[in-house]
Every structure is written in structure tokens, then in C-alpha cells.
Design a protein around this motif. Sequence first.
Motif, PDB file in Angstrom:
ATOM      1  N   ALA A  94     -54.312 -80.731 101.089  1.00 27.01           N
ATOM      2  CA  ALA A  94     -53.693 -81.856 101.798  1.00 27.01           C
ATOM      3  C   ALA A  94     -53.011 -82.799 100.815  1.00 27.01           C
ATOM      4  O   ALA A  94     -51.900 -83.278 101.062  1.00 27.01           O
ATOM      5  N   LEU A  95     -53.653 -83.069  99.682  1.00 26.46           N
ATOM      6  CA  LEU A  95     -53.083 -83.968  98.684  1.00 26.46           C
ATOM      7  C   LEU A  95     -51.837 -83.368  98.038  1.00 26.46           C
ATOM      8  O   LEU A  95     -50.923 -84.097  97.635  1.00 26.46           O
ATOM      9  N   ALA A  96     -51.779 -82.045  97.946  1.00 24.63           N
ATOM     10  CA  ALA A  96     -50.616 -81.377  97.369  1.00 24.63           C
ATOM     11  C   ALA A  96     -49.364 -81.593  98.210  1.00 24.63           C
ATOM     12  O   ALA A  96     -48.240 -81.431  97.716  1.00 24.63           O
ATOM     13  N   CYS A  97     -49.554 -81.960  99.474  1.00 21.91           N
ATOM     14  CA  CYS A  97     -48.413 -82.257 100.353  1.00 21.91           C
ATOM     15  C   CYS A  97     -47.865 -83.658 100.113  1.00 21.91           C
ATOM     16  O   CYS A  97     -46.942 -84.095 100.822  1.00 21.91           O
ATOM     17  N   ALA A  98     -48.437 -84.374  99.131  1.00 20.23           N
ATOM     18  CA  ALA A  98     -47.998 -85.735  98.765  1.00 20.23           C
ATOM     19  C   ALA A  98     -48.008 -86.667  99.971  1.00 20.23           C
ATOM     20  O   ALA A  98     -46.995 -87.297 100.302  1.00 20.23           O
ATOM     21  N   PRO A  99     -49.161 -86.803 100.651  1.00 18.86           N
ATOM     22  CA  PRO A  99     -49.182 -87.593 101.886  1.00 18.86           C
ATOM     23  C   PRO A  99     -49.121 -89.090 101.644  1.00 18.86           C
ATOM     24  O   PRO A  99     -49.718 -89.612 100.708  1.00 18.86           O
ATOM     25  N   GLY A 134     -44.674 -86.996 105.105  1.00 19.58           N
ATOM     26  CA  GLY A 134     -45.786 -87.662 104.433  1.00 19.58           C
ATOM     27  C   GLY A 134     -47.104 -87.673 105.158  1.00 19.58           C
ATOM     28  O   GLY A 134     -47.963 -88.515 104.879  1.00 19.58           O
ATOM     29  N   VAL A 135     -47.329 -86.726 106.075  1.00 19.58           N
ATOM     30  CA  VAL A 135     -48.606 -86.634 106.778  1.00 19.58           C
ATOM     31  C   VAL A 135     -49.391 -85.429 106.254  1.00 19.58           C
ATOM     32  O   VAL A 135     -48.916 -84.293 106.328  1.00 19.58           O
ATOM     33  N   GLY A 136     -50.593 -85.688 105.694  1.00 19.30           N
ATOM     34  CA  GLY A 136     -51.483 -84.625 105.227  1.00 19.30           C
ATOM     35  C   GLY A 136     -52.712 -84.561 106.109  1.00 19.30           C
ATOM     36  O   GLY A 136     -53.121 -85.569 106.688  1.00 19.30           O
ATOM     37  N   ARG A 137     -53.327 -83.372 106.181  1.00 19.26           N
ATOM     38  CA  ARG A 137     -54.406 -83.179 107.154  1.00 19.26           C
ATOM     39  C   ARG A 137     -55.464 -82.219 106.619  1.00 19.26           C
ATOM     40  O   ARG A 137     -55.150 -81.206 106.015  1.00 19.26           O
ATOM     41  N   LEU A 145     -53.110 -89.725 105.188  1.00 21.34           N
ATOM     42  CA  LEU A 145     -54.061 -88.624 105.084  1.00 21.34           C
ATOM     43  C   LEU A 145     -55.027 -88.672 106.255  1.00 21.34           C
ATOM     44  O   LEU A 145     -55.707 -89.675 106.477  1.00 21.34           O
ATOM     45  N   LEU A 146     -55.085 -87.583 107.024  1.00 20.22           N
ATOM     46  CA  LEU A 146     -55.951 -87.468 108.182  1.00 20.22           C
ATOM     47  C   LEU A 146     -57.130 -86.578 107.827  1.00 20.22           C
ATOM     48  O   LEU A 146     -56.944 -85.400 107.478  1.00 20.22           O
ATOM     49  N   LEU A 147     -58.342 -87.113 107.913  1.00 21.86           N
ATOM     50  CA  LEU A 147     -59.555 -86.379 107.555  1.00 21.86           C
ATOM     51  C   LEU A 147     -60.409 -86.161 108.794  1.00 21.86           C
ATOM     52  O   LEU A 147     -60.800 -87.120 109.451  1.00 21.86           O
ATOM     53  N   ASP A 148     -60.703 -84.897 109.100  1.00 26.77           N
ATOM     54  CA  ASP A 148     -61.485 -84.565 110.293  1.00 26.77           C
ATOM     55  C   ASP A 148     -62.853 -84.043 109.877  1.00 26.77           C
ATOM     56  O   ASP A 148     -63.002 -82.875 109.528  1.00 26.77           O
ATOM     57  N   THR A 198     -60.467 -85.483 117.628  1.00 29.39           N
ATOM     58  CA  THR A 198     -59.659 -84.424 117.024  1.00 29.39           C
ATOM     59  C   THR A 198     -58.320 -84.290 117.726  1.00 29.39           C
ATOM     60  O   THR A 198     -57.290 -84.050 117.082  1.00 29.39           O
ATOM     61  N   THR A 199     -58.290 -84.458 119.033  1.00 29.51           N
ATOM     62  CA  THR A 199     -57.016 -84.428 119.745  1.00 29.51           C
ATOM     63  C   THR A 199     -56.099 -85.536 119.248  1.00 29.51           C
ATOM     64  O   THR A 199     -54.885 -85.334 119.113  1.00 29.51           O
ATOM     65  N   LEU A 200     -56.654 -86.705 118.935  1.00 32.60           N
ATOM     66  CA  LEU A 200     -55.846 -87.793 118.394  1.00 32.60           C
ATOM     67  C   LEU A 200     -55.188 -87.364 117.086  1.00 32.60           C
ATOM     68  O   LEU A 200     -53.979 -87.574 116.883  1.00 32.60           O
ATOM     69  N   LEU A 201     -55.943 -86.728 116.182  1.00 27.12           N
ATOM     70  CA  LEU A 201     -55.352 -86.264 114.934  1.00 27.12           C
ATOM     71  C   LEU A 201     -54.293 -85.193 115.188  1.00 27.12           C
ATOM     72  O   LEU A 201     -53.258 -85.154 114.511  1.00 27.12           O
TER      73      LEU A 201
END
Length: 263
Positions: A150-155, A78-81, A158-161, A42-45
Motif C-alpha cells: 500500500a505504501l509503495a502506491c505513494a498514498p 493517492g489512495v492506498g489500501r 491510507l485505508l487500513l482494514d 468495510t463497505t465504506l472503505l
Amino acid sequence: MILSVHGLSRSFGGLTVVDDVSLQVGAGTALGVVGPNGAGKTTLLNLLDGVLAADAGRIELDGRDVTRASAAQRCRAGVGRTHQTPRPFSGMTVFENVLVGAVHGAGLSAGAAHRSAVGCLERTGLLHRANELAGDLRLLDRKRLELSRALACAPRLLLLDEIAGGLTDAELPELIAIVREVRDGGTAVIWIEHIVHALLEVADRMLCLAQGAVLAEGEPAAVLDDPAVREVYLGSSVEGLGGVTAVPAAGEGLPAAEPGERP
């Protein structure tokens, strides 16, 4: 490459939580990340999306250095989370939650944001709940909403935790199908997950972290069959992909959780 990471490190006091991590993820590919709790996942994300600043290393998005960019700047780039525990605005409707992502994440105008929000809810199978309060959703739909926002941010990335965490076996295929469709649409995906068989449905490559460092990286089968990975994470009884993959329960015989990561 959409994402290139070189020698990324982060410490809390005297504890190194992410230790000289390098990785790359291209368009339309998914990197699965496994490892025991406390491994630095999680720290990496948090370093990749700008919530935390790196002590050392370089992060490039589409060839541009974003190492010192803020979380908001990276989102616009372009980074979504998504997060381990969904974080909806509980007093707002499902549609309003996604609209926030389209307006403030992607920077769309009112009309374009409205269309984007509708499209994201259709994509995740949540459009029929658009006018319900987000706080009233059950877990699977909260996960869908988290992904929709997250997808609404147009990534582009995409980072999934642990987005599959807490779901039943019957609910997993729906979520896996959505993530696979997102990947196949050209988005780069990094997915942290303890439910290894879910990762195997989507990940093109896999990376195992242990004590903040990369223990193994490569084809999913090769990583899961690596003796060092079995020793630190999967347990000695793992049969490999031809048998049953035994994943320990969260916290069972594993190191203490890292800062920001659930126990």
C-alpha cells in the motif's frame, strides 16, 4: 482536507449498508473507525477506494471529485489500501510484490520503483525478507507486506482494514509504530479496527458506525464513553479509558456480517 465525504450511501437490494455517511480527514491525521460486524465499515472503505460505486453522495480527494473514478484512478490519485486478510502474490517474492505497487500503483519508472520498493520494505522492517516467497511469510510479516504494498502506491490517503487482526499483544507495538510513523509523515489514515487499544495509540479522532450510519464521531475518549456506542458495540461493562475496555469477540452477540466483511 485530503478526504472529504458528503452523504455517502450504498445499498444491496433493499438493505442499506452505508447510510448518509459524511466525514473528513486531513493530512497527518488518523481517523479510527469502530462498530459491530455488519455496521458498514468495510463497505465504506470499498466505496472510498473505488471497489464499489456509491448510490448517492460525493467523495473528494484533495478537493477533486473522485466519486465516479475507478479504483485504479483513485490509486494513482493517492489512495492506498490494505485488506482484512492479506492478499499477496504468493508465488512472487516479497520485493516483487512491493515492486508491483510502485510500478502499477504509483506509476513509477523502473529505477524509481526499485528505490521505492526498497524504501517501503525498510520502513516496515521487511527488507531482510525481500527475496523470500510471499507465500512463506508468517502472519505478522504478511501484514507488513500488505502495508508495504500500500505504501509503495505513494498514498496521500491510507485505508487500513483490521490490519492488527490476528496479531499477538507482543506483535502489536511494531505495527502500531509503523502506522503512527506513516501518519506523522503527513499521510491521512482511516483505520478500521476491533482492537480498540491499538486504535487509541494512533487515532486523533474516532467514528462509530452502526447499521450503516454514523452513531458518534469525535475525540476517541468521548466516542468510547458515549452510552450509545457502549450499547451497540462495546457492551455495558466498559469502564471507559480509565478502566478496561471490553471488546466483544468477533461475531459474539453482534449482527450478521455485511457483504464483503468477514463474519
